[in-house]
Design an enzyme around this catalytic site. Structure first.
Site, PDB file in Angstrom:
ATOM      1  N   SER A  89       0.801  -1.226   0.000  1.00 52.05           N
ATOM      2  CA  SER A  89       0.000   0.000   0.000  1.00 52.05           C
ATOM      3  C   SER A  89       0.835   1.279   0.000  1.00 52.05           C
ATOM      4  O   SER A  89       0.299   2.355  -0.219  1.00 52.05           O
ATOM      5  CB  SER A  89      -0.957   0.023   1.192  1.00 52.05           C
ATOM      6  N   LYS A  94       1.719   4.472   6.893  1.00 53.38           N
ATOM      7  CA  LYS A  94       1.002   5.295   5.913  1.00 53.38           C
ATOM      8  C   LYS A  94       1.595   6.705   5.920  1.00 53.38           C
ATOM      9  O   LYS A  94       2.362   7.076   6.781  1.00 53.38           O
ATOM     10  CB  LYS A  94      -0.493   5.402   6.254  1.00 53.38           C
TER      11      LYS A  94
END
Length: 190
Positions: free
Chosen positions: A56, A99
């Site tokens: 991701s 993230k």
């Protein structure tokens, strides 16, 4: 007949091998203990090695990349937009996620067809290649105090704040700093 000396030459006496060996062993043990202690302090307080699991955060971070996270930096400076952070996953605190910080506390945020708007302005995101963009939208909202809106760079496969909401500051425990493996990817995290 010549006169021979009966005096023996003085020989230097070397320390007994056993005493020298013990002394070296103590020094070696001391050095090893100091090294272990320094390593524990660095890993516990300053930097921690982690392995990326998942894709991701591509292209910046790839599956199985090894990197150091700085666990100390946020004691002296605030979290900034664009930082790549490691945090306890809000839906299962035993797991950690990595993230990029997109929204700061108090930011007005909305996403329209994949374009992120912060406080009414489109966010420039050079770290998200065109092929990793998605077309998801999200209604406008405000990032709560002491929370951060985070997203993966590989938007079309990332589970992030669009799914689980903003991340509390107390769950963020490090900033990705340096990729050390694979050697071809070695360098600072941007």
């Amino acid at each position: 007949m010549s006169e021979e000396s009966t005096q023996q030459p003085e020989l230097e006496t070397a320390p007994a091998p056993q005493k020298q060996s013990r002394s070296e062993m103590r020094q070696w043990t001391r050095d090893l203990l100091v090294s272990v202690l320094v390593s524990v302090v660095i890993i516990t307080c300053l930097y921690q090695p982690v392995r990326v699991e998942g894709t991701s955060m591509q292209p910046e971070l790839r599956n199985s990349d090894r990197l150091f996270i700085n666990k100390f930096v946020y004691r002296f400076e605030g979290i900034s937009r664009g930082d790549v952070v490691v945090f306890h996953y809000p839906l299962n605190p035993k797991e950690s996620f990595i993230k990029r910080v997109i929204g700061l506390p108090g930011d007005h945020i909305r996403i329209d067809q994949g374009t992120v708007y912060i406080n009414g302005k489109a966010l420039k995101e050079p770290y998200v290649p065109r092929r990793y963009r998605d077309h998801r939208s999200m209604a406008a909202g405000v990032v709560p105090p002491h929370e951060y809106f985070v997203m993966g760079d590989h938007r079309n496969i990332s589970e992030d704040s669009r799914d689980f909401g903003p991340v509390p500051r107390s769950d963020i425990y490090g900033k990705a700093s340096f990729i050390y493996w694979p050697a071809g990817q070695m360098g600072t995290v941007h």
